[in-house]
Design an enzyme around this catalytic site. Structure first.
Site, PDB file in Angstrom:
ATOM      1  N   ARG A 167       0.686  52.749 -12.653  1.00 47.64           N
ATOM      2  CA  ARG A 167       1.573  53.881 -12.754  1.00 47.64           C
ATOM      3  C   ARG A 167       2.281  54.134 -13.903  1.00 47.64           C
ATOM      4  O   ARG A 167       2.151  55.128 -14.394  1.00 47.64           O
ATOM      5  CB  ARG A 167       2.532  53.153 -11.676  1.00 47.64           C
ATOM      6  CG  ARG A 167       3.421  54.493 -10.935  1.00 47.64           C
ATOM      7  CD  ARG A 167       4.037  53.902  -9.645  1.00 47.64           C
ATOM      8  NE  ARG A 167       3.023  54.136  -8.455  1.00 47.64           N
ATOM      9  CZ  ARG A 167       2.903  55.569  -7.863  1.00 47.64           C
ATOM     10  NH1 ARG A 167       3.653  56.616  -8.212  1.00 47.64           N
ATOM     11  NH2 ARG A 167       2.095  55.944  -6.886  1.00 47.64           N
ATOM     12  N   SER A 184      -9.212  53.288  -5.991  1.00 46.65           N
ATOM     13  CA  SER A 184      -8.332  52.234  -5.014  1.00 46.65           C
ATOM     14  C   SER A 184      -9.542  51.621  -3.885  1.00 46.65           C
ATOM     15  O   SER A 184     -10.448  52.273  -3.911  1.00 46.65           O
ATOM     16  CB  SER A 184      -7.215  52.659  -4.421  1.00 46.65           C
ATOM     17  OG  SER A 184      -6.735  51.872  -3.544  1.00 46.65           O
ATOM     18  N   LYS A 229      -4.362  43.019 -20.065  1.00 45.35           N
ATOM     19  CA  LYS A 229      -4.298  41.902 -20.543  1.00 45.35           C
ATOM     20  C   LYS A 229      -4.085  41.165 -19.446  1.00 45.35           C
ATOM     21  O   LYS A 229      -3.338  41.439 -18.285  1.00 45.35           O
ATOM     22  CB  LYS A 229      -3.347  41.746 -21.783  1.00 45.35           C
ATOM     23  CG  LYS A 229      -1.799  42.608 -21.477  1.00 45.35           C
ATOM     24  CD  LYS A 229      -1.011  42.415 -20.465  1.00 45.35           C
ATOM     25  CE  LYS A 229      -0.771  41.170 -19.969  1.00 45.35           C
ATOM     26  NZ  LYS A 229       0.268  40.910 -18.815  1.00 45.35           N
TER      27      LYS A 229
HETATM   28  N1  LIG Z   1       0.584  45.977 -20.109  1.00 42.86           N
HETATM   29  C1  LIG Z   1       1.737  45.807 -19.479  1.00 42.86           C
HETATM   30  O1  LIG Z   1       2.822  45.905 -19.784  1.00 42.86           O
HETATM   31  C2  LIG Z   1       1.656  45.031 -18.082  1.00 42.86           C
HETATM   32  C3  LIG Z   1       0.233  44.659 -17.737  1.00 42.86           C
HETATM   33  N2  LIG Z   1      -0.021  44.159 -16.569  1.00 42.86           N
HETATM   34  C4  LIG Z   1      -1.337  43.430 -16.228  1.00 42.86           C
HETATM   35  O2  LIG Z   1      -2.019  44.420 -15.312  1.00 42.86           O
HETATM   36  C5  LIG Z   1      -2.811  44.054 -14.112  1.00 42.86           C
HETATM   37  C6  LIG Z   1      -2.132  44.453 -12.817  1.00 42.86           C
HETATM   38  O3  LIG Z   1      -0.791  44.024 -12.762  1.00 42.86           O
HETATM   39  P1  LIG Z   1       0.263  44.797 -11.926  1.00 42.86           P
HETATM   40  O4  LIG Z   1       0.101  46.221 -12.046  1.00 42.86           O
HETATM   41  O5  LIG Z   1       1.562  44.086 -11.804  1.00 42.86           O
HETATM   42  O6  LIG Z   1      -0.414  44.349 -10.271  1.00 42.86           O
HETATM   43  P2  LIG Z   1      -0.320  45.263  -9.228  1.00 42.86           P
HETATM   44  O7  LIG Z   1      -0.631  44.068  -8.152  1.00 42.86           O
HETATM   45  O8  LIG Z   1       0.850  45.942  -8.859  1.00 42.86           O
HETATM   46  O9  LIG Z   1      -1.664  46.221  -9.149  1.00 42.86           O
HETATM   47  C7  LIG Z   1      -2.898  45.380  -9.177  1.00 42.86           C
HETATM   48  C8  LIG Z   1      -3.924  46.578  -8.296  1.00 42.86           C
HETATM   49  O10 LIG Z   1      -5.217  45.932  -8.415  1.00 42.86           O
HETATM   50  C9  LIG Z   1      -5.753  46.176  -7.105  1.00 42.86           C
HETATM   51  N3  LIG Z   1      -6.434  44.836  -6.704  1.00 42.86           N
HETATM   52  C10 LIG Z   1      -7.754  44.541  -6.749  1.00 42.86           C
HETATM   53  N4  LIG Z   1      -8.195  43.456  -6.275  1.00 42.86           N
HETATM   54  C11 LIG Z   1      -6.936  43.170  -5.805  1.00 42.86           C
HETATM   55  C12 LIG Z   1      -6.331  41.750  -5.291  1.00 42.86           C
HETATM   56  N5  LIG Z   1      -7.350  40.677  -4.954  1.00 42.86           N
HETATM   57  N6  LIG Z   1      -5.126  41.418  -5.134  1.00 42.86           N
HETATM   58  C13 LIG Z   1      -4.368  42.196  -5.436  1.00 42.86           C
HETATM   59  N7  LIG Z   1      -4.641  43.606  -6.024  1.00 42.86           N
HETATM   60  C14 LIG Z   1      -5.888  43.866  -6.289  1.00 42.86           C
HETATM   61  C15 LIG Z   1      -4.842  46.634  -6.187  1.00 42.86           C
HETATM   62  O11 LIG Z   1      -5.104  48.165  -6.450  1.00 42.86           O
HETATM   63  P3  LIG Z   1      -6.054  49.001  -4.948  1.00 42.86           P
HETATM   64  O12 LIG Z   1      -5.929  47.890  -3.879  1.00 42.86           O
HETATM   65  O13 LIG Z   1      -5.268  49.930  -4.416  1.00 42.86           O
HETATM   66  O14 LIG Z   1      -7.182  49.041  -5.464  1.00 42.86           O
HETATM   67  C16 LIG Z   1      -3.730  46.667  -6.748  1.00 42.86           C
HETATM   68  O15 LIG Z   1      -2.593  47.678  -6.629  1.00 42.86           O
HETATM   69  C17 LIG Z   1      -2.603  42.351 -14.468  1.00 42.86           C
HETATM   70  O16 LIG Z   1      -3.851  41.904 -15.322  1.00 42.86           O
HETATM   71  C18 LIG Z   1      -1.413  42.410 -15.603  1.00 42.86           C
HETATM   72  O17 LIG Z   1      -1.448  41.275 -16.589  1.00 42.86           O
HETATM   73  C19 LIG Z   1       0.881  43.928 -15.539  1.00 42.86           C
HETATM   74  C20 LIG Z   1       2.296  44.587 -15.864  1.00 42.86           C
HETATM   75  C21 LIG Z   1       2.515  45.088 -16.964  1.00 42.86           C
HETATM   76  O1  LIG Z   2       2.528  42.431 -19.500  1.00 44.35           O
HETATM   77  C1  LIG Z   2       3.424  42.508 -18.546  1.00 44.35           C
HETATM   78  C2  LIG Z   2       4.948  42.705 -18.989  1.00 44.35           C
HETATM   79  O2  LIG Z   2       5.606  42.533 -18.296  1.00 44.35           O
HETATM   80  C3  LIG Z   2       5.625  42.298 -16.678  1.00 44.35           C
HETATM   81  C4  LIG Z   2       6.667  41.839 -15.827  1.00 44.35           C
HETATM   82  O3  LIG Z   2       7.693  43.015 -16.008  1.00 44.35           O
HETATM   83  C5  LIG Z   2       4.468  41.323 -16.420  1.00 44.35           C
HETATM   84  O4  LIG Z   2       4.268  40.782 -15.232  1.00 44.35           O
HETATM   85  C6  LIG Z   2       3.315  41.750 -17.159  1.00 44.35           C
HETATM   86  O5  LIG Z   2       1.992  41.404 -17.076  1.00 44.35           O
END
Ligand SMILES: NC(=O)C1=CN([C@@H]2O[C@H](COP(=O)(O)OP(=O)(O)OC[C@H]3O[C@@H](n4cnc5c(N)ncnc54)[C@H](OP(=O)(O)O)[C@@H]3O)[C@@H](O)[C@H]2O)C=CC1
Ligand SMILES: O=C1CO[C@H](CO)[C@@H](O)[C@@H]1O
Length: 330
Positions: free
Chosen positions: A19, A37, A98
């Site tokens: 998002r 998704s 990452k």
């Molecule tokens: N760059 C940054 O600042 C950030 C990076 N990240 C990274 O992004 C990745 C996702 O994190 P985040 O967005 O917080 O996670 P979320 O849980 O919010 O989203 C992950 C999405 O992955 C899909 N998915 C596929 N398989 C699975 C599963 N087995 N369990 C759960 N979800 C699954 C789902 O989408 P659907 O079911 O709709 O397909 C889900 O909405 C991580 O690797 C994290 O390190 C996270 C936060 C910040």
């Molecule tokens: O990269 C990241 C930055 O911060 C997030 C939390 O707000 C983490 O969970 C994430 O994976």
């Protein structure tokens, strides 16, 4: 900003970070063509929120979409490798969140699959592409700090303690190191290069994953880096690069678009940098990916894929030292 030949983005795994990323792509005027998704309704709702033309009810459908050129992978870390390999097999470039994969072995598989097909595989370590980090690298390379002797950084957040949450659950790649510690470790790699030796300690939580991790690395340049990652408490989230002639103090939150000062040993501020950007700043890595593709390149010059693999190997070593292994790794 868009040209007729701009790559068209597909978003895979529309959760929290997808998002934020999609919002930044929109702010930068980039072309988001599709979202995929595991549930069609989720894809449709996300597509409606961001006016994305195609909503797919599976990742297979997304990567097969002829209107998609590059796939942003935003699933939990253990799914990154399989999702990236799926997209690469369909002939799409990939930008992978990452931690790039769960471990170095998986990162190598992704690297090799991309190389075989002549496609771009890039780690979404967005921090490296932010304007303040670009200026910091310039200052370090120019010798403004003298010889860099030490780098310190922490990434600490108060995150959910639910053992089933992806931040904790081993089957979802849980642990402070891969989620948070990857930032300071990558930062140390960026400024000081390869570590020659690593010391690490961690506290392991109820889910069996690391909740707090501290590392000290000795680098090939002879300098030291320290990093702390913690998912149960928020600390300063600052970083410092200490050189023989000057230091750089990066303000909180150092890995997001922020300010820093170049300071002489007597405390005089030599240069001050303030970030003034639109959105969160995740568009800079996407703009870099688009530039590489326009230039016919299949690797990042800011974070080459071989460095991503090496960083995953560093994280593997830290996890070995603190005894955290993911299902199937033992
Ligand atoms: N760059 C940054 O600042 C950030 C990076 N990240 C990274 O992004 C990745 C996702 O994190 P985040 O967005 O917080 O996670 P979320 O849980 O919010 O989203 C992950 C999405 O992955 C899909 N998915 C596929 N398989 C699975 C599963 N087995 N369990 C759960 N979800 C699954 C789902 O989408 P659907 O079911 O709709 O397909 C889900 O909405 C991580 O690797 C994290 O390190 C996270 C936060 C910040
Ligand atoms: O990269 C990241 C930055 O911060 C997030 C939390 O707000 C983490 O969970 C994430 O994976």
């Amino acid at each position: 900003m868009n040209s007729p030949s701009s790559p068209r983005w597909g978003i895979l795994g529309p959760g929290g970070i997808a998002r934020a990323f999609t919002s930044d792509l929109r702010t930068a005027g980039l072309d988001v063509a599709a979202v995929g998704s595991r549930r069609r309704e989720t894809a449709e709702a996300f597509a409606a929120d961001f006016a994305i033309p195609h909503a797919h009810g599976s990742y297979e459908e997304l990567v097969a979409d002829p209107d998609v050129d590059i796939v942003y992978i935003a699933t939990p870390h253990p799914m990154h490798a399989a999702n990236a390999l799926l997209a690469l097999a369909a002939g799409k470039h990939v930008l992978v969140e990452k931690a790039f994969t769960l471990n170095a072995a998986e990162a190598l598989e992704v690297r090799d699959a991309a190389a075989e097909r002549g496609l771009l595989a890039m780690e979404a370590m967005w921090t490296r592409y932010l304007p303040h980090m670009v200026r910091i690298r310039e200052l370090v390379e120019s010798g403004a700090l003298g010889e860099v002797r030490a780098v310190t950084a922490d990434h600490t957040q108060l995150l959910p303690s639910d053992p089933a949450h992806r931040i904790n659950a081993l089957e979802l790649g849980g642990g402070a190191l891969l989620d948070l510690g990857v930032y300071p470790v990558s930062f140390a790699w960026d400024i000081l290069g390869e570590p020659l030796s690593i010391a690490a300690a961690a506290r392991i939580g109820d889910a069996g994953s690391d909740t707090e991790v501290a590392t000290i690395m000795t680098h090939a340049s002879g300098a030291l880096s320290t990093s702390i990652s913690a998912s149960r408490a928020a600390g300063p989230n600052t970083a410092t690069i200490i050189g023989t002639e000057a230091r750089i103090d990066i303000d909180s939150v150092w890995y997001t678009a922020t300010s820093f000062r170049l300071v002489s040993p007597d405390g005089t501020v030599i240069e001050e940098f303030r970030s003034d950007i639109d959105g969160r700043g995740m568009q800079y890595q996407a703009l870099a990916a688009e530039r590489y593709l326009a230039e016919g390149r299949t690797d990042s010059d800011v974070l080459p894929i071989d460095e991503t693999v090496a960083i995953m190997a560093t994280l593997d070593e830290i996890r070995d030292l603190v005894g955290v292994h993911y299902p199937g790794e033992e």
